[in-house]
Design an enzyme around this catalytic site. Sequence first.
Site, PDB file in Angstrom:
ATOM      1  N   GLU A  91       0.842  -1.148   0.322  1.00 18.08           N
ATOM      2  CA  GLU A  91       0.078   0.292  -0.078  1.00 18.08           C
ATOM      3  C   GLU A  91       1.007   0.859  -0.083  1.00 18.08           C
ATOM      4  O   GLU A  91       0.987   2.324   0.649  1.00 18.08           O
ATOM      5  CB  GLU A  91      -1.389  -0.231   1.339  1.00 18.08           C
ATOM      6  CG  GLU A  91      -1.762  -1.292   1.078  1.00 18.08           C
ATOM      7  CD  GLU A  91      -3.006  -0.550  -0.363  1.00 18.08           C
ATOM      8  OE1 GLU A  91      -3.228  -0.323  -0.523  1.00 18.08           O
ATOM      9  OE2 GLU A  91      -3.612  -2.400   0.005  1.00 18.08           O
TER      10      GLU A  91
HETATM   11  C1  LIG Z   1       2.079  -9.387   0.938  1.00 16.12           C
HETATM   12  C2  LIG Z   1       2.031  -8.694  -0.475  1.00 16.12           C
HETATM   13  C3  LIG Z   1       0.835  -8.264  -1.057  1.00 16.12           C
HETATM   14  C4  LIG Z   1       0.809  -7.605  -1.304  1.00 16.12           C
HETATM   15  N1  LIG Z   1      -0.240  -7.287  -2.204  1.00 16.12           N
HETATM   16  C5  LIG Z   1      -0.540  -6.109  -3.867  1.00 16.12           C
HETATM   17  C6  LIG Z   1      -1.708  -5.917  -4.255  1.00 16.12           C
HETATM   18  O1  LIG Z   1      -3.211  -6.397  -3.576  1.00 16.12           O
HETATM   19  N2  LIG Z   1      -2.262  -5.136  -5.194  1.00 16.12           N
HETATM   20  C7  LIG Z   1      -0.593  -4.473  -5.979  1.00 16.12           C
HETATM   21  O2  LIG Z   1      -0.550  -4.119  -6.838  1.00 16.12           O
HETATM   22  N3  LIG Z   1       0.184  -5.246  -5.159  1.00 16.12           N
HETATM   23  C8  LIG Z   1       0.670  -5.171  -3.553  1.00 16.12           C
HETATM   24  N4  LIG Z   1       1.785  -6.176  -3.782  1.00 16.12           N
HETATM   25  C9  LIG Z   1       2.494  -4.831  -3.989  1.00 16.12           C
HETATM   26  C10 LIG Z   1       3.414  -3.474  -3.053  1.00 16.12           C
HETATM   27  O3  LIG Z   1       2.603  -2.891  -2.724  1.00 16.12           O
HETATM   28  C11 LIG Z   1       5.113  -3.634  -3.647  1.00 16.12           C
HETATM   29  O4  LIG Z   1       5.925  -4.630  -2.983  1.00 16.12           O
HETATM   30  C12 LIG Z   1       5.363  -2.521  -2.683  1.00 16.12           C
HETATM   31  O5  LIG Z   1       4.595  -0.715  -3.918  1.00 16.12           O
HETATM   32  C13 LIG Z   1       6.716  -2.032  -3.598  1.00 16.12           C
HETATM   33  O6  LIG Z   1       7.003  -1.644  -4.238  1.00 16.12           O
HETATM   34  P1  LIG Z   1       8.540  -3.586  -4.758  1.00 16.12           P
HETATM   35  O7  LIG Z   1       8.613  -4.431  -3.605  1.00 16.12           O
HETATM   36  O8  LIG Z   1       8.311  -2.945  -5.972  1.00 16.12           O
HETATM   37  O9  LIG Z   1       9.631  -2.244  -4.138  1.00 16.12           O
HETATM   38  P2  LIG Z   1      11.056  -1.271  -4.695  1.00 16.12           P
HETATM   39  O10 LIG Z   1       9.720  -0.830  -5.649  1.00 16.12           O
HETATM   40  O11 LIG Z   1      11.745  -2.226  -5.373  1.00 16.12           O
HETATM   41  O12 LIG Z   1      11.127  -1.019  -3.368  1.00 16.12           O
HETATM   42  C14 LIG Z   1      12.383  -1.150  -2.628  1.00 16.12           C
HETATM   43  C15 LIG Z   1      12.471  -0.220  -1.731  1.00 16.12           C
HETATM   44  O13 LIG Z   1      13.258   0.466  -2.105  1.00 16.12           O
HETATM   45  C16 LIG Z   1      12.548   2.075  -1.622  1.00 16.12           C
HETATM   46  N5  LIG Z   1      12.635   3.220  -2.630  1.00 16.12           N
HETATM   47  C17 LIG Z   1      12.049   2.666  -4.263  1.00 16.12           C
HETATM   48  N6  LIG Z   1      11.955   3.706  -4.754  1.00 16.12           N
HETATM   49  C18 LIG Z   1      12.353   4.756  -3.657  1.00 16.12           C
HETATM   50  C19 LIG Z   1      12.924   6.128  -4.064  1.00 16.12           C
HETATM   51  N7  LIG Z   1      12.417   6.878  -4.827  1.00 16.12           N
HETATM   52  N8  LIG Z   1      13.440   7.165  -2.818  1.00 16.12           N
HETATM   53  C20 LIG Z   1      13.303   6.458  -1.662  1.00 16.12           C
HETATM   54  N9  LIG Z   1      13.452   4.527  -1.344  1.00 16.12           N
HETATM   55  C21 LIG Z   1      12.846   4.008  -2.499  1.00 16.12           C
HETATM   56  C22 LIG Z   1      11.622   1.470  -0.656  1.00 16.12           C
HETATM   57  O14 LIG Z   1      10.414   2.163   0.123  1.00 16.12           O
HETATM   58  C23 LIG Z   1      11.701   0.317  -0.460  1.00 16.12           C
HETATM   59  O15 LIG Z   1      11.657   0.147   0.667  1.00 16.12           O
HETATM   60  C24 LIG Z   1       1.783  -6.434  -2.301  1.00 16.12           C
HETATM   61  C25 LIG Z   1       2.909  -6.944  -1.522  1.00 16.12           C
HETATM   62  C26 LIG Z   1       3.617  -7.609  -1.258  1.00 16.12           C
HETATM   63  C27 LIG Z   1       4.811  -8.639  -0.085  1.00 16.12           C
END
Ligand SMILES: Cc1cc2nc3c(=O)[nH]c(=O)nc-3n(C[C@H](O)[C@H](O)[C@H](O)COP(=O)(O)OP(=O)(O)OC[C@H]3O[C@@H](n4cnc5c(N)ncnc54)[C@H](O)[C@@H]3O)c2cc1C
Length: 112
Positions: A91
């Site tokens: 979220e």
């Molecule tokens: C159990 C679970 C359920 C989920 N359910 C859904 C769902 O129902 N629908 C859906 O659409 N998605 C879902 N997700 C996906 C979730 O929204 C993403 O995992 C989340 O948005 C983070 O994206 P990412 O995993 O690609 O991490 P990344 O974007 O790769 O980020 C990795 C780290 O880098 C940090 N970061 C990235 N960019 C920046 C920046 N510009 N400045 C500072 N820090 C940064 C992030 O905060 C994070 O700590 C789910 C994830 C999980 C684990």
Amino acid sequence: MIQEKLARMAMFIEAARSLIYRAAYYIDDYLKFKIDPRAMGALAGAAKVYGTEVANYVVDEAIQIHGGYGYFEEFDVERYWRDHRVTRIYEGTNEINLLTITDALRRGVWKP
Ligand SMILES: Cc1cc2nc3c(=O)[nH]c(=O)nc-3n(C[C@H](O)[C@H](O)[C@H](O)COP(=O)(O)OP(=O)(O)OC[C@H]3O[C@@H](n4cnc5c(N)ncnc54)[C@H](O)[C@@H]3O)c2cc1C
């Protein structure tokens, strides 16, 4: 020591709940275009970040209070630890929500 932990846990939970209710209160204004969408996003983001950080603190302290038992799968607090951890990731990660808050502050559309 345990008394102080319980007091802080209760205090932070109430503070998080208040912030969440405050963000919810402004949703009506947002839907009537009375509040800048970026301000609404910042307030909702603040509630999300603070609520999940409080959950992290409270669950961690709950495990500490239970001692070694808090680490065992048989106890609910161990489950709470695993369940709460993802809330700082999905979220909108907390890092991105914090950027949303800073953006609203920088633009002057949200004045806490
Ligand atoms: C159990 C679970 C359920 C989920 N359910 C859904 C769902 O129902 N629908 C859906 O659409 N998605 C879902 N997700 C996906 C979730 O929204 C993403 O995992 C989340 O948005 C983070 O994206 P990412 O995993 O690609 O991490 P990344 O974007 O790769 O980020 C990795 C780290 O880098 C940090 N970061 C990235 N960019 C920046 C920046 N510009 N400045 C500072 N820090 C940064 C992030 O905060 C994070 O700590 C789910 C994830 C999980 C684990």
